[in-house]
Design a protein around this motif. Structure first.
Motif, PDB file in Angstrom:
ATOM      1  N   ARG A 145       0.846  -1.185   0.000  1.00  0.00           N
ATOM      2  CA  ARG A 145       0.000   0.000   0.000  1.00  0.00           C
ATOM      3  C   ARG A 145       0.882   1.235   0.000  1.00  0.00           C
ATOM      4  NH1 ARG A 145      -4.447   2.408   4.278  1.00  0.00           N
ATOM      5  NH2 ARG A 145      -2.546   2.920   5.436  1.00  0.00           N
ATOM      6  N   LEU A 146       0.696   2.047  -1.002  1.00  0.00           N
ATOM      7  CA  LEU A 146       1.409   3.307  -1.099  1.00  0.00           C
ATOM      8  C   LEU A 146       0.561   4.419  -0.499  1.00  0.00           C
ATOM      9  CD1 LEU A 146       2.752   3.094  -4.770  1.00  0.00           C
ATOM     10  CD2 LEU A 146       3.752   2.164  -2.670  1.00  0.00           C
ATOM     11  N   SER A 147       1.250   5.400   0.078  1.00  0.00           N
ATOM     12  CA  SER A 147       0.579   6.564   0.638  1.00  0.00           C
ATOM     13  C   SER A 147       1.175   7.820   0.045  1.00  0.00           C
ATOM     14  CB  SER A 147       0.759   6.605   2.160  1.00  0.00           C
ATOM     15  OG  SER A 147       0.244   5.451   2.773  1.00  0.00           O
ATOM     16  N   CYS A 148       0.357   8.838  -0.053  1.00  0.00           N
ATOM     17  CA  CYS A 148       0.823  10.135  -0.524  1.00  0.00           C
ATOM     18  C   CYS A 148       0.104  11.214   0.276  1.00  0.00           C
ATOM     19  CB  CYS A 148       0.566  10.309  -2.012  1.00  0.00           C
ATOM     20  SG  CYS A 148       1.085  11.916  -2.650  1.00  0.00           S
ATOM     21  N   MET A 158      -6.558  13.650  -7.346  1.00  0.00           N
ATOM     22  CA  MET A 158      -5.311  13.025  -6.908  1.00  0.00           C
ATOM     23  C   MET A 158      -5.140  11.715  -7.648  1.00  0.00           C
ATOM     24  SD  MET A 158      -4.988  13.827  -2.847  1.00  0.00           S
ATOM     25  CE  MET A 158      -3.200  13.711  -2.904  1.00  0.00           C
ATOM     26  N   GLY A 159      -3.895  11.348  -7.862  1.00  0.00           N
ATOM     27  CA  GLY A 159      -3.694  10.129  -8.620  1.00  0.00           C
ATOM     28  C   GLY A 159      -2.318   9.544  -8.462  1.00  0.00           C
ATOM     29  N   ALA A 182       8.314  -0.497 -10.825  1.00  0.00           N
ATOM     30  CA  ALA A 182       8.385   0.859 -11.364  1.00  0.00           C
ATOM     31  C   ALA A 182       8.565   1.836 -10.204  1.00  0.00           C
ATOM     32  CB  ALA A 182       7.108   1.205 -12.130  1.00  0.00           C
ATOM     33  N   VAL A 183       8.868   3.060 -10.563  1.00  0.00           N
ATOM     34  CA  VAL A 183       8.775   4.162  -9.599  1.00  0.00           C
ATOM     35  C   VAL A 183       7.356   4.704  -9.691  1.00  0.00           C
ATOM     36  CG1 VAL A 183       9.625   6.412  -8.916  1.00  0.00           C
ATOM     37  CG2 VAL A 183      11.217   4.715  -9.831  1.00  0.00           C
ATOM     38  N   TYR A 184       6.704   4.774  -8.566  1.00  0.00           N
ATOM     39  CA  TYR A 184       5.321   5.234  -8.500  1.00  0.00           C
ATOM     40  C   TYR A 184       5.309   6.680  -7.996  1.00  0.00           C
ATOM     41  CZ  TYR A 184       3.591   0.581  -9.485  1.00  0.00           C
ATOM     42  OH  TYR A 184       3.296  -0.613 -10.106  1.00  0.00           O
ATOM     43  N   TYR A 185       4.599   7.521  -8.738  1.00  0.00           N
ATOM     44  CA  TYR A 185       4.520   8.942  -8.418  1.00  0.00           C
ATOM     45  C   TYR A 185       3.087   9.312  -8.084  1.00  0.00           C
ATOM     46  CZ  TYR A 185       9.056   9.260 -10.798  1.00  0.00           C
ATOM     47  OH  TYR A 185      10.363   9.096 -11.183  1.00  0.00           O
ATOM     48  N   CYS A 186       2.927  10.091  -7.027  1.00  0.00           N
ATOM     49  CA  CYS A 186       1.605  10.639  -6.787  1.00  0.00           C
ATOM     50  C   CYS A 186       1.509  12.012  -7.446  1.00  0.00           C
ATOM     51  CB  CYS A 186       1.276  10.700  -5.306  1.00  0.00           C
ATOM     52  SG  CYS A 186       2.399  11.679  -4.310  1.00  0.00           S
ATOM     53  N   ASN A 187       0.294  12.385  -7.709  1.00  0.00           N
ATOM     54  CA  ASN A 187       0.022  13.555  -8.536  1.00  0.00           C
ATOM     55  C   ASN A 187      -1.224  14.239  -8.003  1.00  0.00           C
ATOM     56  OD1 ASN A 187      -1.973  14.336 -10.871  1.00  0.00           O
ATOM     57  ND2 ASN A 187       0.053  14.701 -11.724  1.00  0.00           N
ATOM     58  N   PHE A 242      -5.633  24.428 -13.128  1.00  0.00           N
ATOM     59  CA  PHE A 242      -4.620  24.287 -14.167  1.00  0.00           C
ATOM     60  C   PHE A 242      -3.238  23.924 -13.604  1.00  0.00           C
ATOM     61  CE2 PHE A 242      -7.284  25.472 -17.543  1.00  0.00           C
ATOM     62  CZ  PHE A 242      -8.105  26.512 -17.128  1.00  0.00           C
ATOM     63  N   ASN A 243      -3.170  23.738 -12.305  1.00  0.00           N
ATOM     64  CA  ASN A 243      -1.884  23.435 -11.672  1.00  0.00           C
ATOM     65  C   ASN A 243      -1.740  21.946 -11.404  1.00  0.00           C
ATOM     66  OD1 ASN A 243      -1.016  26.221 -11.409  1.00  0.00           O
ATOM     67  ND2 ASN A 243      -2.622  26.410  -9.856  1.00  0.00           N
ATOM     68  N   THR A 244      -0.537  21.437 -11.645  1.00  0.00           N
ATOM     69  CA  THR A 244      -0.237  20.029 -11.418  1.00  0.00           C
ATOM     70  C   THR A 244       0.988  19.911 -10.519  1.00  0.00           C
ATOM     71  OG1 THR A 244      -1.126  19.382 -13.567  1.00  0.00           O
ATOM     72  CG2 THR A 244       0.351  17.826 -12.497  1.00  0.00           C
ATOM     73  N   TYR A 245       0.892  19.058  -9.531  1.00  0.00           N
ATOM     74  CA  TYR A 245       1.978  18.847  -8.584  1.00  0.00           C
ATOM     75  C   TYR A 245       2.345  17.368  -8.566  1.00  0.00           C
ATOM     76  CZ  TYR A 245       0.090  23.311  -7.036  1.00  0.00           C
ATOM     77  OH  TYR A 245      -0.387  24.606  -7.002  1.00  0.00           O
ATOM     78  N   TRP A 246       3.649  17.107  -8.381  1.00  0.00           N
ATOM     79  CA  TRP A 246       4.140  15.728  -8.345  1.00  0.00           C
ATOM     80  C   TRP A 246       4.889  15.467  -7.045  1.00  0.00           C
ATOM     81  CZ3 TRP A 246       2.920  12.153 -11.972  1.00  0.00           C
ATOM     82  CH2 TRP A 246       2.443  12.615 -13.210  1.00  0.00           C
ATOM     83  N   GLY A 247       4.730  14.264  -6.540  1.00  0.00           N
ATOM     84  CA  GLY A 247       5.543  13.803  -5.437  1.00  0.00           C
ATOM     85  C   GLY A 247       6.886  13.304  -5.947  1.00  0.00           C
ATOM     86  N   GLN A 248       7.721  12.869  -5.031  1.00  0.00           N
ATOM     87  CA  GLN A 248       9.103  12.520  -5.389  1.00  0.00           C
ATOM     88  C   GLN A 248       9.240  11.102  -5.942  1.00  0.00           C
ATOM     89  OE1 GLN A 248       7.849  12.092  -2.480  1.00  0.00           O
ATOM     90  NE2 GLN A 248       8.908  10.476  -1.358  1.00  0.00           N
ATOM     91  N   GLY A 249       8.218  10.298  -5.838  1.00  0.00           N
ATOM     92  CA  GLY A 249       8.301   8.932  -6.352  1.00  0.00           C
ATOM     93  C   GLY A 249       8.743   7.946  -5.291  1.00  0.00           C
ATOM     94  N   THR A 250       8.198   6.768  -5.361  1.00  0.00           N
ATOM     95  CA  THR A 250       8.596   5.692  -4.463  1.00  0.00           C
ATOM     96  C   THR A 250       8.742   4.415  -5.287  1.00  0.00           C
ATOM     97  OG1 THR A 250       8.047   4.539  -2.391  1.00  0.00           O
ATOM     98  CG2 THR A 250       6.187   5.135  -3.812  1.00  0.00           C
TER      99      THR A 250
END
Length: 114
Positions: free
Chosen positions: A18-21, A33-34, A90-95, A100-108
């Motif tokens: 289970r991944l968390s963001c 969120m995704g 894979a590296v999983y990224y939350c988003n 119109f703004n998009t933000y990304w996490g650092q990846g896990t």
């Protein structure tokens, strides 16, 4: 807005993770969120998204194995991954998309291997 992803690791085929963001900052209005993932040598691809209205969207190949959910009180989105396969490595990224703004996490990193 900042996104902090966690929960990746090494898991055997058939296992679960289970991944968390956790999102922090000013989050208001309509948002989505995704989770996305990027395997070695491949482009980043959609895993799943969840709108603040509760609508979900999954990659067709992952339906039935992956589940996205949210804890609104904690501003945290989760990705439950079951029956993992080596090709899920894979590296999983939350988003997070707000207007119109998009933000990304650092990846896990998730590694599925015996």
């Amino acid at each position: 807005v900042q996104l902090q992803a966690s929960g990746g690791g090494l898991v055997q085929p058939g296992g679960s993770l289970r991944l968390s963001c956790a999102a922090s900052g000013r989050i208001f209005g309509d948002n989505t969120m995704g989770w996305y993932r990027q395997a070695p040598g491949k482009q980043r691809e959609l895993v799943a998204t969840l709108t603040n209205g509760g609508n979900t969207n999954y990659a067709d190949s992952l339906k039935g194995r992956f589940t996205i959910s949210v804890d609104n009180a904690k501003n945290t989105v989760y990705l439950q991954m079951n029956s993992l396969k080596p090709e899920d490595t894979a590296v999983y990224y939350c988003n997070l998309r707000i207007g119109f703004n998009t933000y990304w996490g650092q990846g896990t990193l998730v590694t599925v291997s015996s």
